[in-house]
Write a protein that holds these residues in place. Sequence first.
Motif, PDB file in Angstrom:
ATOM      1  N   LYS A 140       0.831  -1.204   0.000  1.00 29.23           N
ATOM      2  CA  LYS A 140       0.000   0.000   0.000  1.00 29.23           C
ATOM      3  C   LYS A 140       0.863   1.251   0.000  1.00 29.23           C
ATOM      4  CE  LYS A 140      -3.940   2.067  -0.001  1.00 29.23           C
ATOM      5  NZ  LYS A 140      -4.755   2.047  -1.228  1.00 29.23           N
ATOM      6  N   ASP A 141       1.972   1.215   0.755  1.00 31.90           N
ATOM      7  CA  ASP A 141       2.892   2.354   0.782  1.00 31.90           C
ATOM      8  C   ASP A 141       3.518   2.597  -0.591  1.00 31.90           C
ATOM      9  OD1 ASP A 141       2.424   2.876   3.418  1.00 31.90           O
ATOM     10  OD2 ASP A 141       4.180   1.796   4.166  1.00 31.90           O
ATOM     11  N   LEU A 142       3.642   1.538  -1.401  1.00 31.68           N
ATOM     12  CA  LEU A 142       4.191   1.681  -2.756  1.00 31.68           C
ATOM     13  C   LEU A 142       3.168   2.246  -3.736  1.00 31.68           C
ATOM     14  CD1 LEU A 142       6.299  -1.587  -3.206  1.00 31.68           C
ATOM     15  CD2 LEU A 142       7.125   0.722  -2.748  1.00 31.68           C
ATOM     16  N   GLY A 143       1.913   2.384  -3.266  1.00 37.42           N
ATOM     17  CA  GLY A 143       0.887   2.982  -4.116  1.00 37.42           C
ATOM     18  C   GLY A 143      -0.011   1.997  -4.818  1.00 37.42           C
ATOM     19  N   PHE A 144       0.098   0.720  -4.502  1.00 36.09           N
ATOM     20  CA  PHE A 144      -0.763  -0.271  -5.139  1.00 36.09           C
ATOM     21  C   PHE A 144      -2.190  -0.180  -4.597  1.00 36.09           C
ATOM     22  CE2 PHE A 144       3.408  -2.392  -5.743  1.00 36.09           C
ATOM     23  CZ  PHE A 144       3.350  -2.546  -7.114  1.00 36.09           C
ATOM     24  N   SER A 145      -3.148  -0.442  -5.465  1.00 31.34           N
ATOM     25  CA  SER A 145      -4.552  -0.433  -5.057  1.00 31.34           C
ATOM     26  C   SER A 145      -4.866  -1.704  -4.279  1.00 31.34           C
ATOM     27  CB  SER A 145      -5.459  -0.348  -6.283  1.00 31.34           C
ATOM     28  OG  SER A 145      -5.353  -1.529  -7.059  1.00 31.34           O
ATOM     29  N   LEU A 146      -5.997  -1.694  -3.559  1.00 28.80           N
ATOM     30  CA  LEU A 146      -6.409  -2.879  -2.806  1.00 28.80           C
ATOM     31  C   LEU A 146      -6.655  -4.054  -3.747  1.00 28.80           C
ATOM     32  CD1 LEU A 146      -8.840  -1.364  -0.141  1.00 28.80           C
ATOM     33  CD2 LEU A 146      -6.397  -1.824   0.036  1.00 28.80           C
ATOM     34  N   LYS A 147      -7.158  -3.754  -4.949  1.00 30.89           N
ATOM     35  CA  LYS A 147      -7.412  -4.808  -5.939  1.00 30.89           C
ATOM     36  C   LYS A 147      -6.099  -5.468  -6.362  1.00 30.89           C
ATOM     37  CE  LYS A 147      -9.560  -5.528 -10.473  1.00 30.89           C
ATOM     38  NZ  LYS A 147     -10.258  -4.863 -11.610  1.00 30.89           N
ATOM     39  N   ASP A 148      -5.062  -4.635  -6.584  1.00 30.06           N
ATOM     40  CA  ASP A 148      -3.756  -5.182  -6.968  1.00 30.06           C
ATOM     41  C   ASP A 148      -3.143  -5.990  -5.831  1.00 30.06           C
ATOM     42  OD1 ASP A 148      -3.870  -4.055  -9.474  1.00 30.06           O
ATOM     43  OD2 ASP A 148      -2.766  -2.256  -8.920  1.00 30.06           O
ATOM     44  N   ILE A 149      -3.273  -5.480  -4.616  1.00 28.42           N
ATOM     45  CA  ILE A 149      -2.719  -6.191  -3.458  1.00 28.42           C
ATOM     46  C   ILE A 149      -3.391  -7.550  -3.295  1.00 28.42           C
ATOM     47  CG2 ILE A 149      -2.485  -6.143  -0.942  1.00 28.42           C
ATOM     48  CD1 ILE A 149      -2.269  -3.095  -1.150  1.00 28.42           C
ATOM     49  N   ALA A 150      -4.707  -7.574  -3.457  1.00 26.91           N
ATOM     50  CA  ALA A 150      -5.440  -8.844  -3.357  1.00 26.91           C
ATOM     51  C   ALA A 150      -4.968  -9.824  -4.427  1.00 26.91           C
ATOM     52  CB  ALA A 150      -6.937  -8.584  -3.491  1.00 26.91           C
ATOM     53  N   ALA A 151      -4.701  -9.325  -5.638  1.00 27.25           N
ATOM     54  CA  ALA A 151      -4.234 -10.187  -6.726  1.00 27.25           C
ATOM     55  C   ALA A 151      -2.864 -10.764  -6.413  1.00 27.25           C
ATOM     56  CB  ALA A 151      -4.185  -9.389  -8.026  1.00 27.25           C
ATOM     57  N   ILE A 152      -1.978  -9.933  -5.839  1.00 30.45           N
ATOM     58  CA  ILE A 152      -0.634 -10.403  -5.488  1.00 30.45           C
ATOM     59  C   ILE A 152      -0.706 -11.487  -4.420  1.00 30.45           C
ATOM     60  CG2 ILE A 152       1.567  -9.717  -4.445  1.00 30.45           C
ATOM     61  CD1 ILE A 152       1.141  -6.947  -5.731  1.00 30.45           C
ATOM     62  N   LEU A 153      -1.504 -11.244  -3.385  1.00 27.62           N
ATOM     63  CA  LEU A 153      -1.592 -12.187  -2.270  1.00 27.62           C
ATOM     64  C   LEU A 153      -2.225 -13.517  -2.678  1.00 27.62           C
ATOM     65  CD1 LEU A 153      -2.714  -9.779   0.615  1.00 27.62           C
ATOM     66  CD2 LEU A 153      -0.412 -10.652   0.132  1.00 27.62           C
ATOM     67  N   SER A 154      -3.083 -13.486  -3.696  1.00 26.09           N
ATOM     68  CA  SER A 154      -3.768 -14.710  -4.116  1.00 26.09           C
ATOM     69  C   SER A 154      -2.984 -15.518  -5.144  1.00 26.09           C
ATOM     70  CB  SER A 154      -5.151 -14.361  -4.702  1.00 26.09           C
ATOM     71  OG  SER A 154      -5.011 -13.583  -5.884  1.00 26.09           O
ATOM     72  N   GLU A 155      -1.895 -14.942  -5.669  1.00 27.79           N
ATOM     73  CA  GLU A 155      -1.116 -15.625  -6.700  1.00 27.79           C
ATOM     74  C   GLU A 155      -0.240 -16.734  -6.121  1.00 27.79           C
ATOM     75  OE1 GLU A 155      -0.227 -15.616 -10.103  1.00 27.79           O
ATOM     76  OE2 GLU A 155      -2.235 -14.791 -10.288  1.00 27.79           O
ATOM     77  N   LYS A 156      -0.090 -17.785  -6.913  1.00 22.16           N
ATOM     78  CA  LYS A 156       0.821 -18.859  -6.519  1.00 22.16           C
ATOM     79  C   LYS A 156       2.269 -18.400  -6.649  1.00 22.16           C
ATOM     80  CE  LYS A 156      -2.259 -22.687  -7.783  1.00 22.16           C
ATOM     81  NZ  LYS A 156      -2.434 -23.874  -8.636  1.00 22.16           N
ATOM     82  N   ASN A 157       2.493 -17.520  -7.630  1.00 23.11           N
ATOM     83  CA  ASN A 157       3.829 -16.954  -7.827  1.00 23.11           C
ATOM     84  C   ASN A 157       3.728 -15.440  -7.636  1.00 23.11           C
ATOM     85  OD1 ASN A 157       6.418 -16.310  -8.527  1.00 23.11           O
ATOM     86  ND2 ASN A 157       6.285 -17.008 -10.656  1.00 23.11           N
ATOM     87  N   PRO A 158       3.665 -14.980  -6.389  1.00 29.95           N
ATOM     88  CA  PRO A 158       3.454 -13.551  -6.136  1.00 29.95           C
ATOM     89  C   PRO A 158       4.579 -12.670  -6.664  1.00 29.95           C
ATOM     90  CG  PRO A 158       4.040 -14.703  -4.113  1.00 29.95           C
ATOM     91  CD  PRO A 158       3.787 -15.748  -5.135  1.00 29.95           C
ATOM     92  N   ALA A 159       5.808 -13.208  -6.739  1.00 29.71           N
ATOM     93  CA  ALA A 159       6.949 -12.407  -7.207  1.00 29.71           C
ATOM     94  C   ALA A 159       6.743 -11.967  -8.656  1.00 29.71           C
ATOM     95  CB  ALA A 159       8.243 -13.196  -7.068  1.00 29.71           C
ATOM     96  N   ALA A 160       6.241 -12.876  -9.503  1.00 33.90           N
ATOM     97  CA  ALA A 160       6.005 -12.543 -10.910  1.00 33.90           C
ATOM     98  C   ALA A 160       4.907 -11.501 -11.042  1.00 33.90           C
ATOM     99  CB  ALA A 160       5.642 -13.810 -11.686  1.00 33.90           C
ATOM    100  N   MET A 161       3.824 -11.665 -10.276  1.00 35.82           N
ATOM    101  CA  MET A 161       2.736 -10.697 -10.299  1.00 35.82           C
ATOM    102  C   MET A 161       3.202  -9.339  -9.792  1.00 35.82           C
ATOM    103  SD  MET A 161      -0.384  -9.756 -10.824  1.00 35.82           S
ATOM    104  CE  MET A 161      -1.344 -11.239 -11.120  1.00 35.82           C
ATOM    105  N   LEU A 162       4.008  -9.349  -8.723  1.00 30.87           N
ATOM    106  CA  LEU A 162       4.521  -8.097  -8.172  1.00 30.87           C
ATOM    107  C   LEU A 162       5.398  -7.375  -9.183  1.00 30.87           C
ATOM    108  CD1 LEU A 162       4.890  -6.160  -5.809  1.00 30.87           C
ATOM    109  CD2 LEU A 162       6.750  -7.613  -4.978  1.00 30.87           C
TER     110      LEU A 162
END
Length: 257
Positions: free
Chosen positions: A57-79
């Motif tokens: 959130k401090d980096l400026g990502f939206s809640l929708k983007d944060i939810a997508a990152i947390l739900s990914e099997k490979n969060p590093a690629a999504m990030l």
Amino acid sequence: MAQYSTGELAKLSNVSVRTVQFYDEKGLLKPSDVTEGGRRLYSEKDAAVFQEIVFLKDLGFSLKDIAAILSEKNPAAMLSFLMDEQEAEINATLALKRQQLQRIRELREQAAHMNMKSKNSISAIATVMGKQRMDNKKRLRNMRISMILVGILMDVFWIGGLVRWIIGGVWWPFLIGMILACLLGFLISLYYYHHVAYVCPTDNTVFRPPLSKMILARHTPSTRNLTCPACGEKHLCLEIYVPEGAPERIGKDLVWK
């Protein structure tokens, strides 16, 4: 395993209790346990996830983007993907702010020569600046059209001579055509060089590079990849029109090299 209350989790992450409750309400953070009295308890794993949420959130990502990152099997690629998008968006915003800053500078310069006491005077300055910008674009477009026409004429000279040589066996029209084409190319390049300048996107320095660097630089229809003489960095610099008879140095922002 340690468990944290809402207040303890907030203190651990240096945020307010309301922030923890907010992300809980949005479904980003769920407690591992809820007591019979309704007290919400978070595990160490929950605490780690919450710190990730706060960081993103401090980096400026939206809640929708944060939810997508947390739900990914490979969060590093999504990030990585979302960071690229975020960087592009920030760069676009910075470019817009630089343009606005440049317009403020231009407005201040215009205001030094006009009365700024009334709204009408502000409107007059805006009108003048708008006309100047439109005139600049029109002159630049007309000059480019002229260069295209001259380029077509150059092709007529040497291609016509080549056809005459192939069909009739007469070589000298081709030689003359090549000489004329090269001469026209040199003259139109000089004309173009003396009627354009470039604006650095980093510090808004307006400059004219050496002819050789200008010709060889990678470019688009409206920009050219050049090294700014002020900041020393290479950028895609915006091309602008310089009117006939302009002084060699205009204010502190124009650097002829």
